[in-house]
Design a protein around this motif. Structure first.
Motif, mmCIF file in Angstrom:
data_model
loop_
_atom_site.group_PDB
_atom_site.id
_atom_site.type_symbol
_atom_site.label_atom_id
_atom_site.label_comp_id
_atom_site.label_asym_id
_atom_site.label_seq_id
_atom_site.Cartn_x
_atom_site.Cartn_y
_atom_site.Cartn_z
ATOM 1 N N VAL A 137 1.216 7.463 -4.252
ATOM 2 C CA VAL A 137 0.699 6.637 -3.163
ATOM 3 C C VAL A 137 -0.804 6.851 -3.003
ATOM 4 O O VAL A 137 -1.569 5.894 -2.839
ATOM 5 N N ALA A 138 -1.246 8.099 -3.082
ATOM 6 C CA ALA A 138 -2.686 8.388 -2.971
ATOM 7 C C ALA A 138 -3.448 7.720 -4.115
ATOM 8 O O ALA A 138 -4.516 7.121 -3.903
ATOM 9 N N SER A 139 -2.920 7.803 -5.325
ATOM 10 C CA SER A 139 -3.563 7.190 -6.488
ATOM 11 C C SER A 139 -3.608 5.673 -6.355
ATOM 12 O O SER A 139 -4.624 5.030 -6.652
ATOM 13 N N LEU A 140 -2.508 5.063 -5.909
ATOM 14 C CA LEU A 140 -2.457 3.618 -5.748
ATOM 15 C C LEU A 140 -3.458 3.155 -4.696
ATOM 16 O O LEU A 140 -4.194 2.183 -4.911
ATOM 17 N N ALA A 141 -3.502 3.845 -3.569
ATOM 18 C CA ALA A 141 -4.453 3.476 -2.508
ATOM 19 C C ALA A 141 -5.883 3.574 -3.025
ATOM 20 O O ALA A 141 -6.721 2.704 -2.739
ATOM 21 N N GLU A 142 -6.163 4.593 -3.812
ATOM 22 C CA GLU A 142 -7.512 4.758 -4.379
ATOM 23 C C GLU A 142 -7.850 3.598 -5.318
ATOM 24 O O GLU A 142 -8.951 3.051 -5.274
ATOM 25 N N ARG A 143 -6.919 3.209 -6.160
ATOM 26 C CA ARG A 143 -7.154 2.082 -7.077
ATOM 27 C C ARG A 143 -7.405 0.793 -6.304
ATOM 28 O O ARG A 143 -8.241 -0.018 -6.686
ATOM 29 N N LEU A 144 -6.662 0.611 -5.223
ATOM 30 C CA LEU A 144 -6.808 -0.627 -4.457
ATOM 31 C C LEU A 144 -8.122 -0.686 -3.683
ATOM 32 O O LEU A 144 -8.540 -1.765 -3.259
ATOM 33 N N ARG A 162 9.104 14.032 -2.763
ATOM 34 C CA ARG A 162 8.063 13.690 -1.777
ATOM 35 C C ARG A 162 6.678 13.963 -2.352
ATOM 36 O O ARG A 162 5.763 13.168 -2.191
ATOM 37 N N GLU A 163 6.533 15.091 -3.040
ATOM 38 C CA GLU A 163 5.233 15.438 -3.627
ATOM 39 C C GLU A 163 4.840 14.436 -4.711
ATOM 40 O O GLU A 163 3.684 14.018 -4.788
ATOM 41 N N ALA A 164 5.793 14.040 -5.544
ATOM 42 C CA ALA A 164 5.507 13.056 -6.589
ATOM 43 C C ALA A 164 5.108 11.722 -5.955
ATOM 44 O O ALA A 164 4.134 11.084 -6.392
ATOM 45 N N GLU A 187 -4.264 0.347 4.187
ATOM 46 C CA GLU A 187 -3.991 0.995 5.475
ATOM 47 C C GLU A 187 -2.529 1.442 5.565
ATOM 48 O O GLU A 187 -2.229 2.552 5.985
ATOM 49 N N LEU A 188 -1.616 0.566 5.154
ATOM 50 C CA LEU A 188 -0.188 0.891 5.199
ATOM 51 C C LEU A 188 0.145 2.059 4.266
ATOM 52 O O LEU A 188 0.942 2.940 4.616
ATOM 53 N N LEU A 189 -0.468 2.063 3.090
ATOM 54 C CA LEU A 189 -0.246 3.180 2.168
ATOM 55 C C LEU A 189 -0.777 4.482 2.756
ATOM 56 O O LEU A 189 -0.175 5.546 2.567
ATOM 57 N N GLY A 190 -1.880 4.401 3.495
ATOM 58 C CA GLY A 190 -2.416 5.593 4.163
ATOM 59 C C GLY A 190 -1.432 6.140 5.191
ATOM 60 O O GLY A 190 -1.240 7.357 5.303
ATOM 61 N N ARG A 191 -0.795 5.239 5.924
ATOM 62 C CA ARG A 191 0.197 5.683 6.911
ATOM 63 C C ARG A 191 1.417 6.283 6.221
ATOM 64 O O ARG A 191 1.979 7.273 6.685
ATOM 65 N N ARG A 192 1.826 5.675 5.084
ATOM 66 C CA ARG A 192 2.956 6.230 4.327
ATOM 67 C C ARG A 192 2.595 7.621 3.825
ATOM 68 O O ARG A 192 3.423 8.544 3.861
ATOM 69 N N LEU A 193 1.373 7.784 3.357
ATOM 70 C CA LEU A 193 0.917 9.081 2.852
ATOM 71 C C LEU A 193 0.967 10.147 3.947
ATOM 72 O O LEU A 193 1.393 11.286 3.698
ATOM 73 N N GLU A 194 0.576 9.786 5.159
ATOM 74 C CA GLU A 194 0.651 10.727 6.289
ATOM 75 C C GLU A 194 2.101 11.151 6.540
ATOM 76 O O GLU A 194 2.388 12.332 6.753
#
Length: 197
Positions: A173-180, A166-168, A123-130
């Motif tokens: 972050v998107a990849s990490l959230a997906e793995r988790l 930021r793009e990197a 959830e936190l990574l999702g907020r960071r991604l936003e």
């Protein structure tokens, strides 16, 4: 990295500003802010005056002249010396060619991430991604507007760098959230987390 007499990045910016013309520290600060350098170089008025004093002691800048006009108090203008010029070019060459290990706060968070529950972490990574997405859009819009206004590309390179970073990070972050979200990772993490609480 070479050990320098004055190693504060603000000193580098002061030397660069004084290449243009002699000026008072207040004017240096105004220009740094006006040109957006305050996004990359942390400073305040006190730190700027301290750096000017350190550069003077090191022989990289000198008092050029004292100016007095009727509306302002007496002001001392500073100028870069030949030693300061040599230091600026040497330091810049080193910064451009030599990658250094930095300690970003997000790297610290990642190194300790297992202390948070997996579901909360996602959830936190999702907020960071936003937030990263919004920042990337804002930076991209700013670059686009500047280009439309005819701003030359070399005035935009630090913004282009910020956008690339930021793009990197967004991709990571998107990849990490997906793995988790993967049950296997989640199970291992849950087992670890149960063992620490």
């Amino acid at each position: 990295m070479k050990r320098r007499k004055v190693s504060n990045p603000l000193a580098l910016a002061v030397l660069a500003e004084l290449l243009i013309e002699p000026m008072h520290p207040y004017e240096m600060g105004r220009r740094l802010k006006e040109h957006g350098k305050d996004r990359d170089i942390k400073y305040n008025r006190g730190s700027l005056y301290m750096v000017v004093e350190q550069l003077t002691k090191a022989g990289f800048i000198v008092e050029h002249e004292t100016v007095r006009d009727t509306q302002r108090p007496e002001r001392t203008l500073y100028a870069v010396t030949e030693a300061g010029r040599a230091e600026l070019y040497d330091w810049m060459r080193e910064l451009v060619t030599t990658p250094v290990h930095e300690y970003p706060s997000f790297g610290v968070a990642l190194s300790l991430l297992v202390v948070l529950p997996p579901a909360e972490t996602v959830e936190l990574l999702g907020r960071r991604l936003e937030t990263l997405t919004a920042q990337a859009r804002e930076i991209g819009d700013s670059i686009g507007q500047a280009r439309e206004q005819g701003v030359d590309w070399w005035f935009l390179i630090e913004e282009e760098y910020r956008l690339a970073m930021r793009e990197a990070e967004r991709g990571y972050v998107a990849s990490l959230a997906e793995r988790l979200r993967d049950p296997q990772y989640d199970r291992m993490w849950q087992e670890y987390f149960r063992g620490t609480t």
